[in-house]
Scaffold this motif. Structure first.
Motif, short mmCIF file in Angstrom:
data_model
loop_
_atom_site.label_atom_id
_atom_site.label_comp_id
_atom_site.label_asym_id
_atom_site.label_seq_id
_atom_site.Cartn_x
_atom_site.Cartn_y
_atom_site.Cartn_z
N PRO A 163 0.84 -1.21 0.00
CA PRO A 163 0.00 0.00 0.00
C PRO A 163 0.87 1.26 0.00
O PRO A 163 1.94 1.29 0.61
CB PRO A 163 -0.78 -0.09 1.31
CG PRO A 163 -0.57 -1.47 1.84
CD PRO A 163 0.68 -1.99 1.22
N PHE A 164 0.39 2.29 -0.70
CA PHE A 164 1.12 3.57 -0.75
C PHE A 164 1.46 4.06 0.65
O PHE A 164 2.53 4.61 0.88
CB PHE A 164 0.30 4.65 -1.44
CG PHE A 164 0.25 4.54 -2.94
CD1 PHE A 164 1.01 3.63 -3.65
CD2 PHE A 164 -0.57 5.40 -3.66
CE1 PHE A 164 0.96 3.55 -5.02
CE2 PHE A 164 -0.63 5.33 -5.04
CZ PHE A 164 0.13 4.40 -5.72
N ASP A 165 0.53 3.90 1.61
CA ASP A 165 0.77 4.47 2.94
C ASP A 165 1.82 3.72 3.75
O ASP A 165 2.22 4.15 4.82
CB ASP A 165 -0.53 4.62 3.73
CG ASP A 165 -1.26 3.33 3.98
OD1 ASP A 165 -0.77 2.25 3.57
OD2 ASP A 165 -2.35 3.39 4.58
N GLU A 166 2.33 2.59 3.23
CA GLU A 166 3.44 1.88 3.87
C GLU A 166 4.78 2.30 3.30
O GLU A 166 5.83 1.91 3.83
CB GLU A 166 3.27 0.37 3.73
CG GLU A 166 2.07 -0.19 4.48
CD GLU A 166 2.17 0.00 5.99
OE1 GLU A 166 3.29 -0.13 6.53
OE2 GLU A 166 1.14 0.28 6.62
N ILE A 167 4.77 3.07 2.21
CA ILE A 167 6.02 3.52 1.60
C ILE A 167 6.56 4.71 2.39
O ILE A 167 5.87 5.71 2.57
CB ILE A 167 5.82 3.91 0.12
CG1 ILE A 167 5.37 2.69 -0.69
CG2 ILE A 167 7.11 4.49 -0.47
CD1 ILE A 167 5.02 2.99 -2.14
N ILE A 168 7.78 4.58 2.87
CA ILE A 168 8.44 5.66 3.61
C ILE A 168 8.92 6.73 2.65
O ILE A 168 8.79 7.92 2.89
CB ILE A 168 9.63 5.11 4.43
CG1 ILE A 168 9.13 4.09 5.45
CG2 ILE A 168 10.41 6.24 5.10
CD1 ILE A 168 10.23 3.26 6.08
N GLY A 169 9.51 6.30 1.53
CA GLY A 169 10.01 7.24 0.54
C GLY A 169 10.85 6.52 -0.50
O GLY A 169 11.00 5.30 -0.47
N ASN A 170 11.38 7.29 -1.42
CA ASN A 170 12.25 6.71 -2.45
C ASN A 170 13.70 7.07 -2.14
O ASN A 170 13.98 7.97 -1.37
CB ASN A 170 11.83 7.17 -3.84
CG ASN A 170 12.01 8.65 -4.05
OD1 ASN A 170 11.94 9.44 -3.13
ND2 ASN A 170 12.23 9.04 -5.28
N THR A 171 14.59 6.31 -2.76
CA THR A 171 16.00 6.51 -2.50
C THR A 171 16.81 6.24 -3.75
O THR A 171 16.45 5.37 -4.55
CB THR A 171 16.50 5.63 -1.33
OG1 THR A 171 17.86 5.92 -1.07
CG2 THR A 171 16.34 4.16 -1.63
N SER A 172 17.85 7.00 -3.93
CA SER A 172 18.76 6.75 -5.06
C SER A 172 20.18 7.22 -4.74
O SER A 172 21.06 7.06 -5.57
CB SER A 172 18.26 7.44 -6.33
OG SER A 172 18.19 8.83 -6.14
N LEU A 173 20.38 7.77 -3.55
CA LEU A 173 21.70 8.31 -3.19
C LEU A 173 22.40 7.42 -2.17
O LEU A 173 21.95 7.30 -1.04
CB LEU A 173 21.57 9.73 -2.62
CG LEU A 173 22.88 10.36 -2.14
CD1 LEU A 173 23.83 10.60 -3.32
CD2 LEU A 173 22.62 11.66 -1.40
N VAL A 174 23.50 6.81 -2.60
CA VAL A 174 24.36 6.05 -1.69
C VAL A 174 25.42 7.03 -1.18
O VAL A 174 26.08 7.69 -1.97
CB VAL A 174 25.06 4.87 -2.41
CG1 VAL A 174 26.06 4.18 -1.49
CG2 VAL A 174 24.04 3.87 -2.93
N PHE A 175 25.54 7.13 0.16
CA PHE A 175 26.55 8.05 0.70
C PHE A 175 27.68 7.31 1.41
O PHE A 175 28.70 7.92 1.75
CB PHE A 175 25.93 9.12 1.61
CG PHE A 175 25.39 8.63 2.93
CD1 PHE A 175 26.20 8.55 4.04
CD2 PHE A 175 24.05 8.26 3.04
CE1 PHE A 175 25.70 8.11 5.26
CE2 PHE A 175 23.55 7.83 4.25
CZ PHE A 175 24.37 7.75 5.36
N TRP A 176 27.52 6.00 1.63
CA TRP A 176 28.59 5.23 2.26
C TRP A 176 28.50 3.80 1.80
O TRP A 176 27.39 3.28 1.70
CB TRP A 176 28.49 5.31 3.78
CG TRP A 176 29.72 4.83 4.46
CD1 TRP A 176 29.94 3.59 4.99
CD2 TRP A 176 30.92 5.57 4.65
NE1 TRP A 176 31.20 3.53 5.51
CE2 TRP A 176 31.82 4.74 5.31
CE3 TRP A 176 31.32 6.87 4.33
CZ2 TRP A 176 33.10 5.13 5.66
CZ3 TRP A 176 32.58 7.27 4.67
CH2 TRP A 176 33.45 6.41 5.34
N PRO A 177 29.55 3.11 1.48
CA PRO A 177 30.93 3.54 1.56
C PRO A 177 31.25 4.62 0.53
O PRO A 177 30.62 4.68 -0.53
CB PRO A 177 31.74 2.27 1.31
CG PRO A 177 30.82 1.37 0.57
CD PRO A 177 29.43 1.74 0.99
#
Length: 185
Positions: A163-177
């Motif tokens: 469900p949409f309301d279970e999605i925290i957000g999107n991601t595409s940026l790796v900052f570590w390592p």
């Protein structure tokens, strides 16, 4: 320095620190939050232990897009990170290691590395949405997600649509390592 000046300076520093912590908490709670990739279900795109930033405000402005990498609350009371394959109203099918959405073939370049490395069969087994969720299309307000490491991913094929309301957000940026710092697709 008088005693009163010391108290005023202490109070000023206390206010600055309270404001800084308050802003940090607001940013983390409402805008962006870090996440650590746990497991190998998104390999080769993401490695176990990669640290990423989750954009929590993106979907309050617009809806999810096909192939977005999202973080969501899974039924096991754990947060999962997967890729959106099917949007509401989509019919999803895999045949001969090829993704078909609403009858149209889609390329998945993020899988090319794995597909080239395996020789003992397809990366993604054949299935239809009906096989996995007993519905012809992804229901309204939900998405169908899969990990990039298709043979070893617990995703919508196993836990159902998200469900949409279970999605925290999107991601595409790796900052570590730091060696892997950058945008992933």
């Amino acid at each position: 320095m008088t005693e009163e000046k010391k108290k005023n300076e202490l109070w000023e520093w206390t206010k600055v620190l309270l404001i800084a912590f308050g802003l940090a908490a607001l940013i983390r709670y409402f805008l962006f939050t870090p996440i650590v990739v746990d497991g190998e279900s998104m390999m080769p795109t993401l490695e176990d232990g990669d640290k990423m930033i989750v954009n929590k405000i993106g979907y309050s402005i617009g809806g999810p897009d096909r192939f977005d990498i999202v973080v969501f609350h899974a039924p096991e009371r754990k947060d999962y990170i997967k890729r959106i394959i099917g949007l509401p109203g989509d019919h999803v099918e895999y045949k001969d290691d090829q993704l078909f959405i609403n009858g149209k073939a889609y390329d998945e370049p993020y899988l090319d590395e794995y597909k080239a490395a395996i020789a003992d069969g397809p990366l993604t087994e054949d299935f239809t949405l009906e096989d996995k969720i007993q519905r012809a299309t992804v229901p309204e307000g939900h998405v169908f997600v899969m990990g990039d490491n298709r043979r070893f991913s617990k995703d919508s094929r196993h836990i159902g649509v998200i469900p949409f309301d279970e999605i925290i957000g999107n991601t595409s940026l790796v900052f570590w390592p730091i060696a892997d710092f950058g945008i992933v697709r």
